[in-house]
Write a protein that holds these residues in place. Structure first.
Motif, PDB file in Angstrom:
ATOM      1  N   ASP A   1       3.193  13.496   0.742  1.00  0.00           N
ATOM      2  CA  ASP A   1       3.209  14.504  -0.114  1.00  0.00           C
ATOM      3  C   ASP A   1       2.077  15.384   0.266  1.00  0.00           C
ATOM      4  OD1 ASP A   1       5.272  13.501  -1.628  1.00  0.00           O
ATOM      5  OD2 ASP A   1       3.990  12.312  -2.846  1.00  0.00           O
ATOM      6  N   GLU A   2       0.806  14.859   0.726  1.00  0.00           N
ATOM      7  CA  GLU A   2      -0.357  15.664   0.754  1.00  0.00           C
ATOM      8  C   GLU A   2      -0.045  16.767   2.123  1.00  0.00           C
ATOM      9  OE1 GLU A   2      -4.017  13.247   1.038  1.00  0.00           O
ATOM     10  OE2 GLU A   2      -4.822  14.730   2.321  1.00  0.00           O
ATOM     11  N   ALA A   3       0.780  15.719   3.113  1.00  0.00           N
ATOM     12  CA  ALA A   3       0.847  16.731   4.462  1.00  0.00           C
ATOM     13  C   ALA A   3       1.817  17.770   4.241  1.00  0.00           C
ATOM     14  CB  ALA A   3       1.507  15.581   5.390  1.00  0.00           C
ATOM     15  N   VAL A   4       2.962  17.446   3.618  1.00  0.00           N
ATOM     16  CA  VAL A   4       4.159  18.467   3.496  1.00  0.00           C
ATOM     17  C   VAL A   4       3.596  19.728   2.474  1.00  0.00           C
ATOM     18  CG1 VAL A   4       5.805  16.888   4.247  1.00  0.00           C
ATOM     19  CG2 VAL A   4       5.562  17.339   1.906  1.00  0.00           C
ATOM     20  N   ALA A   5       2.769  19.390   1.883  1.00  0.00           N
ATOM     21  CA  ALA A   5       2.199  20.515   0.961  1.00  0.00           C
ATOM     22  C   ALA A   5       1.694  21.602   1.807  1.00  0.00           C
ATOM     23  CB  ALA A   5       1.074  20.110   0.076  1.00  0.00           C
ATOM     24  N   GLN A   6       1.398  21.349   3.089  1.00  0.00           N
ATOM     25  CA  GLN A   6       0.977  22.461   3.841  1.00  0.00           C
ATOM     26  C   GLN A   6       1.806  22.746   5.081  1.00  0.00           C
ATOM     27  OE1 GLN A   6      -3.421  21.843   4.561  1.00  0.00           O
ATOM     28  NE2 GLN A   6      -2.946  20.078   3.315  1.00  0.00           N
TER      29      GLN A   6
ATOM     30  N   GLU B   1       5.236   9.815  -6.770  1.00  0.00           N
ATOM     31  CA  GLU B   1       5.424  11.498  -7.285  1.00  0.00           C
ATOM     32  C   GLU B   1       7.027  11.719  -6.731  1.00  0.00           C
ATOM     33  OE1 GLU B   1       2.489  14.006  -7.701  1.00  0.00           O
ATOM     34  OE2 GLU B   1       1.107  12.387  -8.415  1.00  0.00           O
ATOM     35  N   TRP B   2       7.483  12.499  -7.370  1.00  0.00           N
ATOM     36  CA  TRP B   2       8.693  13.015  -6.789  1.00  0.00           C
ATOM     37  C   TRP B   2       8.931  14.515  -6.947  1.00  0.00           C
ATOM     38  CZ3 TRP B   2      11.370   9.624  -4.132  1.00  0.00           C
ATOM     39  CH2 TRP B   2      12.506   9.794  -3.515  1.00  0.00           C
ATOM     40  N   THR B   3       9.270  14.985  -6.097  1.00  0.00           N
ATOM     41  CA  THR B   3       9.675  16.694  -5.995  1.00  0.00           C
ATOM     42  C   THR B   3      11.171  16.890  -6.000  1.00  0.00           C
ATOM     43  OG1 THR B   3       7.677  17.008  -4.967  1.00  0.00           O
ATOM     44  CG2 THR B   3       9.260  18.798  -4.936  1.00  0.00           C
ATOM     45  N   ASP B   4      11.541  16.995  -6.952  1.00  0.00           N
ATOM     46  CA  ASP B   4      13.081  17.231  -7.057  1.00  0.00           C
ATOM     47  C   ASP B   4      13.342  18.289  -6.154  1.00  0.00           C
ATOM     48  OD1 ASP B   4      13.643  15.134  -9.011  1.00  0.00           O
ATOM     49  OD2 ASP B   4      13.221  16.716 -10.571  1.00  0.00           O
TER      50      ASP B   4
ATOM     51  N   ALA C   1       0.933  -1.289   0.020  1.00  0.00           N
ATOM     52  CA  ALA C   1      -0.001   0.144   0.069  1.00  0.00           C
ATOM     53  C   ALA C   1       0.875   1.118   0.042  1.00  0.00           C
ATOM     54  CB  ALA C   1      -0.848   0.065   1.509  1.00  0.00           C
ATOM     55  N   ALA C   2       0.507   2.378  -0.626  1.00  0.00           N
ATOM     56  CA  ALA C   2       1.552   3.380  -0.814  1.00  0.00           C
ATOM     57  C   ALA C   2       1.383   4.187   0.478  1.00  0.00           C
ATOM     58  CB  ALA C   2       0.837   4.222  -2.061  1.00  0.00           C
ATOM     59  N   LEU C   3       2.616   4.845   0.937  1.00  0.00           N
ATOM     60  CA  LEU C   3       2.731   5.759   1.988  1.00  0.00           C
ATOM     61  C   LEU C   3       3.023   6.972   1.714  1.00  0.00           C
ATOM     62  CD1 LEU C   3       2.406   5.448   5.062  1.00  0.00           C
ATOM     63  CD2 LEU C   3       4.763   4.832   5.215  1.00  0.00           C
ATOM     64  N   LYS C   4       3.938   7.079   0.636  1.00  0.00           N
ATOM     65  CA  LYS C   4       4.340   8.373   0.258  1.00  0.00           C
ATOM     66  C   LYS C   4       3.365   9.381  -0.052  1.00  0.00           C
ATOM     67  CE  LYS C   4       8.196  11.111  -1.789  1.00  0.00           C
ATOM     68  NZ  LYS C   4       7.316  11.886  -2.994  1.00  0.00           N
ATOM     69  N   PRO C   5       2.379   9.015  -0.679  1.00  0.00           N
ATOM     70  CA  PRO C   5       1.208  10.131  -1.147  1.00  0.00           C
ATOM     71  C   PRO C   5       0.581  10.909   0.209  1.00  0.00           C
ATOM     72  CG  PRO C   5       0.826   8.007  -2.354  1.00  0.00           C
ATOM     73  CD  PRO C   5       2.048   7.696  -1.429  1.00  0.00           C
TER      74      PRO C   5
END
Ligand code: 6R9
Length: 656
Positions: A210-215, A233-236, A203-207
């Motif tokens: 990503d959602e949390a750290v956007a804020q 997904e990857w944020t360089d 099961a994916a965990l990183k999404p």
């Protein structure tokens, strides 16, 4: 000395339970714990703790054992300096035990890793060097949001080594729960994985990260362990693979000694409001008590035992009894990534057999689940290596205790029922194997060096046979040092209820039996205990009312045969609709899982036209609990509108 058999009075009534299980002479003769410990500690409590602190390596010895002058803010081992990771790793290599296995890691899909103390030192050093390369400085906060992979332990120890304060967030919590915890601690880094195995599937965990750290603008980097090879997904610039950064680092790193009161970690736990509290633990006192309790309560013999604590590092049990206590004692331990029924219901027993586990520490909810699955399952495996069993997280009913002893412990092993909390940092009340005659269902007595009382509303100790509130009346080394960023809430939550006496209020009801042994009776506040996890009613209520269809919500914990308590929600829908319908109810349950995490998903959601309230507007959960537990409804005289309960019951009868 003979032991009584499992035959006896009604098993499920904790207050009439009267069997005792004295230790065998053989166990008592070889036990780490000795009865004299109680006397030694009572004679000179601070001297006793100073002696326990000698278990650790101190770079600078303390000048004062306890400074309680600024109570309730304690300082233990004042002036002492140590490195927690050095104590858990390097010193065992230096004393010639580098080849001893520290961790037998068992992945859910069946992959394994064997990590010796030398390997552990190398991994922790590499991780520490990687965190330095990311520019982390002493005192910075690091969030760890990971499944039970070895890197989670490396990450915690690397933080400890560098004086970074970790905040582990359970991998089953939602993006929103992670966001609020990162934000509260102002963490600079999150360490996570691409995904995690859950019941046989990745099961994916990183999404969620990503959602949390956007804020969460405080986060500069996301360090990602590849576990499931799930696409992410990857944020360089922000995201970094663990294998790219950590693997290339030197395996050498010289630890620095930190003050005994240096913050080691923050761990969030539910309180009676919707906002989780960041419980703060520091270094010297915490490690002293984690180490002392692990050694004595589990009777750890580092050269021969194989220890297994089934908790997740997302909870305090994982912190104190997988990472800090056991590793400080040079344990050889099993760490298992997965669920107990993947791929079959005998997985735990298969692991016990495979690694010859001798000490097994788990939660009553799991014991009751094993009971449900049937005694024929453990019977198929060789469990003869087991010699101590432990329980933690909620009161263990005598029936489960007896089942555990007979079916897992071959009617031979001592069982330690350990009472403690995120706030206490380490075990506080527990039998000592080899010393105590165990009583099924009772945690019995405060450990040597610890002091607990059962008191009435006024703070007076109740007589033997009496019930009331559990308090801790003397400071202890691993006590919380506060709530992160909120000293007032710390005073208010724990120290205001019995301020006159200066007692710590644990939030648990308890009673003394006629021998003066303590029986824990569950929470007395609005905190539920579901499968040993603390969840506040308010937290679930806030999640429910954040859904657009909900006008009002009230949540209670109803007795549940397996999970201890189950979450039952009563909701009023907007526009006064009284028929929720299966779809609407499912949407609400899913919404709570999304807001908090699947562990907080209500067992039942009941749509009602009204909620029972007092004249001052307080919801009377007691009455809702009566409904949830199918009891006749209690005293309704303090309700503002006494017909409400009839409305609720009639509505529910029609609805079902
Ligand atoms: C370690 C842990 C703490 C609450 C605590 C109490 C309940 C834990 C117990 C027990 C009866 C035991 N609790 N152990 N109740 N007997 N042996 O579980 O910490 O998650 O903070 O929960 O759990 O109600 O107040 P935490």
């Amino acid at each position: 000395m003979t032991e009584q058999s499992g035959q006896g009075p009604a098993l499920d009534n904790l207050l009439t339970e009267s069997r005792t299980f004295p230790p065998s002479d053989e166990f008592a003769a070889a036990a780490n714990a000795r009865p004299e410990l109680y006397r030694e500690a009572d004679a000179d409590r601070e001297g006793f703790w100073a002696k326990q602190a000698e278990r650790l390596h101190w770079d600078t010895k303390w000048d004062q054992v306890l400074d309680w002058s600024d109570a309730p803010f304690a300082k233990w081992f004042v002036g002492g300096k140590l490195n927690v990771a050095y104590n858990c790793v390097d010193r065992h290599v230096e004393s010639g035990h580098g080849d001893q296995v520290a961790i037998h890691w068992e992945g859910e899909p069946g992959d394994t890793r064997t990590i010796t103390y030398s390997d552990l030192r190398a991994e922790v050093c590499r991780t520490a060097n990687a965190l330095l390369e990311l520019g982390m400085n002493t005192g910075d906060r690091v969030a760890i949001y990971m499944p039970m992979v070895p890197e989670a332990i490396f990450a915690m120890l690397a933080c400890a080594r560098l004086g970074l304060t970790h905040s582990v967030v359970f991998g089953g919590f939602s993006a929103e729960a992670l966001r609020s915890r990162i934000d509260d601690a102002q963490a600079r880094l999150v360490i996570t994985t691409d995904g995690q195995y859950r019941r046989g599937n990745p099961a994916a965990l990183k999404p969620a990260v990503d959602e949390a750290v956007a804020q969460t603008p405080s986060i500069e980097h996301v360090l990602v362990v590849k576990r499931t090879s799930t696409d992410v997904e990857w944020t360089d610039g922000r995201d970094i693979w663990w294998h790219d950064l950590v693997d290339k680092q030197s395996d050498q790193h010289t630890p620095e000694a930190f003050d005994a009161e240096h913050p080691l970690y923050i761990l969030y736990t539910s309180g009676t409001t919707g906002r989780p509290k960041g419980i703060l633990h520091t270094s010297g006192g915490y490690l002293t008590q984690a180490s002392y309790t692990h050694f004595n309560v589990f009777d750890l013999k580092p050269d021969t035992d194989v220890y297994w604590c089934t908790a997740d590092i997302g909870w305090v049990t994982g912190h104190s009894y997988i990472v800090y206590g056991p590793l400080s004692n040079r344990v050889t331990q099993v760490v298992y990534e997965g669920t107990p029924n993947t791929p079959h219901e005998g997985r735990h027993w298969e692991i016990v057999q495979k690694y010859k586990v001798s000490i097994y520490y788990t939660a009553p909810t799991l014991i009751r689940t094993f009971m449900k699955w049937g005694a024929d399952i453990p019977e198929k495996f060789d469990l003869s290596s087991l010699r101590v069993l432990g329980s933690v997280g909620e009161p263990i009913n005598p029936e489960a205790w007896i089942w555990y002893r007979e079916n897992i412990g071959a009617s031979r092993t001592p069982i330690v029922d350990t009472w403690w909390q995120t706030e206490t940092g380490a075990i506080m009340i527990s039998p000592l194997p080899g010393v105590t005659s165990a009583k099924p269902g009772s945690a019995q007595r405060a450990l040597p060096g610890v002091s607990a009382k059962v008191v009435d509303d006024q703070g007076n100790e109740v007589p033997h046979g009496g019930g009331g509130y559990l308090v801790l009346d003397k400071p202890w080394p691993s006590m919380l040092r506060g709530i992160w960023g909120d000293n007032d809430r710390y005073r208010e939550t724990y120290w205001s209820r019995f301020a006159a006496q200066g007692y710590y209020f644990a939030g648990d009801g308890a009673k003394y039996d006629n021998d003066g042994d303590i029986w824990l009776l569950g929470r007395v506040d609005d905190v539920m205990n579901v499968s040993g996890h603390r969840i506040s009613t308010t937290e679930v209520e806030s999640a429910l009312v954040s859904h657009p269809t909900v006008a009002e919500a009230a949540v209670v914990g109803a007795t549940d045969p397996t999970t201890g308590q189950g979450i039952v929600a009563f909701v009023i829908l907007r526009g006064g609709a009284v028929d929720g319908g299966a779809e609407a109810v499912k949407a609400l349950r899913d919404h709570v899982a999304k807001e908090i995490g699947p562990i907080a998903k209500p067992r039942q959601v009941m749509v009602v036209p009204e909620l029972p309230k007092t004249r001052s507007g307080k919801i009377m959960r007691r009455l809702l609990r009566d409904v949830a537990e199918n009891r006749s409804i209690g005293d309704v005289t303090t309700l503002a509108d006494s017909s409400v309960m009839e409305l609720i019951s009639d509505g529910l009868k029609k609805g079902t």
